[in-house]
Design a protein around this motif. Sequence first.
Motif, PDB file in Angstrom:
ATOM      1  N   ARG A 241       0.856  -1.190   0.000  1.00 48.50           N
ATOM      2  CA  ARG A 241       0.000   0.000   0.000  1.00 48.50           C
ATOM      3  C   ARG A 241       0.886   1.232   0.000  1.00 48.50           C
ATOM      4  O   ARG A 241       1.849   1.307   0.771  1.00 48.50           O
ATOM      5  CB  ARG A 241      -0.834   0.054   1.280  1.00 48.50           C
ATOM      6  CG  ARG A 241      -1.989  -0.871   1.262  1.00 48.50           C
ATOM      7  CD  ARG A 241      -2.785  -0.673   2.535  1.00 48.50           C
ATOM      8  NE  ARG A 241      -3.434  -1.919   2.907  1.00 48.50           N
ATOM      9  CZ  ARG A 241      -4.222  -2.031   3.948  1.00 48.50           C
ATOM     10  NH1 ARG A 241      -4.432  -0.991   4.736  1.00 48.50           N
ATOM     11  NH2 ARG A 241      -4.786  -3.178   4.223  1.00 48.50           N
ATOM     12  N   GLY A 242       0.578   2.170  -0.852  1.00 50.49           N
ATOM     13  CA  GLY A 242       1.390   3.390  -0.921  1.00 50.49           C
ATOM     14  C   GLY A 242       2.668   3.206  -1.717  1.00 50.49           C
ATOM     15  O   GLY A 242       3.432   4.153  -1.899  1.00 50.49           O
ATOM     16  N   GLY A 243       2.912   1.980  -2.212  1.00 54.08           N
ATOM     17  CA  GLY A 243       4.143   1.703  -2.962  1.00 54.08           C
ATOM     18  C   GLY A 243       4.118   2.358  -4.336  1.00 54.08           C
ATOM     19  O   GLY A 243       3.061   2.489  -4.956  1.00 54.08           O
ATOM     20  N   TRP A 244       5.279   2.752  -4.796  1.00 56.61           N
ATOM     21  CA  TRP A 244       5.402   3.514  -6.060  1.00 56.61           C
ATOM     22  C   TRP A 244       5.898   2.653  -7.213  1.00 56.61           C
ATOM     23  O   TRP A 244       6.793   1.815  -7.044  1.00 56.61           O
ATOM     24  CB  TRP A 244       6.408   4.644  -5.888  1.00 56.61           C
ATOM     25  CG  TRP A 244       5.859   5.874  -5.237  1.00 56.61           C
ATOM     26  CD1 TRP A 244       5.884   6.166  -3.898  1.00 56.61           C
ATOM     27  CD2 TRP A 244       5.219   6.980  -5.890  1.00 56.61           C
ATOM     28  NE1 TRP A 244       5.297   7.386  -3.674  1.00 56.61           N
ATOM     29  CE2 TRP A 244       4.882   7.911  -4.888  1.00 56.61           C
ATOM     30  CE3 TRP A 244       4.890   7.255  -7.221  1.00 56.61           C
ATOM     31  CZ2 TRP A 244       4.237   9.111  -5.174  1.00 56.61           C
ATOM     32  CZ3 TRP A 244       4.256   8.464  -7.500  1.00 56.61           C
ATOM     33  CH2 TRP A 244       3.934   9.373  -6.483  1.00 56.61           C
ATOM     34  N   LEU A 245       5.339   2.928  -8.388  1.00 53.62           N
ATOM     35  CA  LEU A 245       5.901   2.421  -9.650  1.00 53.62           C
ATOM     36  C   LEU A 245       6.441   3.628 -10.415  1.00 53.62           C
ATOM     37  O   LEU A 245       5.725   4.619 -10.595  1.00 53.62           O
ATOM     38  CB  LEU A 245       4.809   1.741 -10.486  1.00 53.62           C
ATOM     39  CG  LEU A 245       5.204   1.417 -11.940  1.00 53.62           C
ATOM     40  CD1 LEU A 245       6.326   0.382 -11.996  1.00 53.62           C
ATOM     41  CD2 LEU A 245       3.992   0.929 -12.737  1.00 53.62           C
ATOM     42  N   LEU A 246       7.693   3.550 -10.847  1.00 57.21           N
ATOM     43  CA  LEU A 246       8.315   4.634 -11.632  1.00 57.21           C
ATOM     44  C   LEU A 246       8.881   4.078 -12.919  1.00 57.21           C
ATOM     45  O   LEU A 246       9.659   3.118 -12.891  1.00 57.21           O
ATOM     46  CB  LEU A 246       9.486   5.242 -10.850  1.00 57.21           C
ATOM     47  CG  LEU A 246       9.222   6.221  -9.720  1.00 57.21           C
ATOM     48  CD1 LEU A 246      10.558   6.728  -9.185  1.00 57.21           C
ATOM     49  CD2 LEU A 246       8.361   7.385 -10.197  1.00 57.21           C
ATOM     50  N   LEU A 247       8.497   4.689 -14.038  1.00 54.87           N
ATOM     51  CA  LEU A 247       8.935   4.190 -15.345  1.00 54.87           C
ATOM     52  C   LEU A 247       9.584   5.278 -16.175  1.00 54.87           C
ATOM     53  O   LEU A 247       9.073   6.404 -16.244  1.00 54.87           O
ATOM     54  CB  LEU A 247       7.715   3.708 -16.141  1.00 54.87           C
ATOM     55  CG  LEU A 247       6.944   2.507 -15.626  1.00 54.87           C
ATOM     56  CD1 LEU A 247       5.654   2.362 -16.427  1.00 54.87           C
ATOM     57  CD2 LEU A 247       7.794   1.255 -15.762  1.00 54.87           C
ATOM     58  N   GLU A 248      10.675   4.927 -16.861  1.00 58.49           N
ATOM     59  CA  GLU A 248      11.186   5.831 -17.887  1.00 58.49           C
ATOM     60  C   GLU A 248      10.397   5.584 -19.172  1.00 58.49           C
ATOM     61  O   GLU A 248       9.935   4.467 -19.430  1.00 58.49           O
ATOM     62  CB  GLU A 248      12.683   5.572 -18.146  1.00 58.49           C
ATOM     63  CG  GLU A 248      13.232   6.523 -19.219  1.00 58.49           C
ATOM     64  CD  GLU A 248      14.736   6.439 -19.411  1.00 58.49           C
ATOM     65  OE1 GLU A 248      15.476   6.344 -18.406  1.00 58.49           O
ATOM     66  OE2 GLU A 248      15.175   6.482 -20.583  1.00 58.49           O
ATOM     67  N   HIS A 249      10.218   6.656 -19.978  1.00 55.49           N
ATOM     68  CA  HIS A 249       9.519   6.491 -21.259  1.00 55.49           C
ATOM     69  C   HIS A 249      10.002   7.534 -22.246  1.00 55.49           C
ATOM     70  O   HIS A 249      10.772   8.443 -21.896  1.00 55.49           O
ATOM     71  CB  HIS A 249       8.008   6.589 -21.042  1.00 55.49           C
ATOM     72  CG  HIS A 249       7.571   7.833 -20.321  1.00 55.49           C
ATOM     73  ND1 HIS A 249       7.568   9.070 -20.912  1.00 55.49           N
ATOM     74  CD2 HIS A 249       7.175   8.019 -19.035  1.00 55.49           C
ATOM     75  CE1 HIS A 249       7.155   9.960 -20.042  1.00 55.49           C
ATOM     76  NE2 HIS A 249       6.916   9.367 -18.870  1.00 55.49           N
ATOM     77  N   GLY A 250       9.552   7.420 -23.480  1.00 57.06           N
ATOM     78  CA  GLY A 250       9.932   8.363 -24.522  1.00 57.06           C
ATOM     79  C   GLY A 250       9.332   9.736 -24.254  1.00 57.06           C
ATOM     80  O   GLY A 250       8.296   9.865 -23.591  1.00 57.06           O
TER      81      GLY A 250
END
Length: 290
Positions: A241-250
């Motif tokens: 809960r509250g955990g983050w997903l971070l992605l690099e993208h174009g």
Amino acid sequence: MPTIADLLKRAQVLDPVSDTPRLDVEVLLCHVLDKPRNYLYAWPEYVLEQQALTQFKYLFARRIAGEPIAHLSGQKEFWSLSLDVNASTLIPRPETELLVETALNLFNESKIDNSKFDSAIQVLDLGTGTGAIALALASERPNWNVLAVDSSADAVKLAESNRTRLDFDNVQIDQSDWFENVNADRRFDLIVSNPPYIAPDDRHLSEGDVRFEPRSALVANDAGFADIETIILNASEFLVRGGWLLLEHGSEQGEGVRELLKAHLDDVTTWRDVAGLERVSGGRVPIGEV
Ligand code: GLN
């Protein structure tokens, strides 16, 4: 026999293939001489020995043919780390440092409840390649526990050798196609990834360094969104809960990535890189949701 100064003058031959011809020659000279860059300026009259000269000529010819400098020197700086690189993975890019910086900032005291600050959070890096993101995070936060995975056995080998050489015992490297071999019981506070996101028909794929990098690390179907979508669809199952997903993208994919994120996560945000381009987006699992 040529001196260091003579060889530096040859840099202009690289003008058609490189934006940084002078720097390229400097890197190659440092590599064959096994010396730091200031040596080149301190000893311009130094005459190369036959073996070093032969090696320099060989690497210089490969550079003229377009091969990336990082493949010729076998090394690339990322964050404050010198990483071994080879043709089995993506060469770490400076813009990916934004992902590291953003992750570190998100878990700073001011941004999250104090209990998480400085505590041993669980991190997953998907598609780690050289191990760049995982090792950079581990170098800044020795108490974080990082699992880094890649689908390529060669990448896993490379990341593991970087981990061992840099001596980080808070990083584990495993082979997994995205979440496939990640233990289904594990929950992470943070998932990061620089997945392939270039569209199969992007004309940049036939120019410069990318021609020598594995397509599997660069290209994704559905206009570059296929892997980003797979990650977003599955991430919540592996986040606390509250955990983050971070992605690099174009730089043109910000809006599309935010749309996908919003269907699964809260607090969807995009961060811009030093060039002012949308480069990293993320969201978190609602605090009230399991
Ligand atoms: N940023 C890289 C490029 O444009 C691509 C890296 C990636 O697909 N993850 O060359």
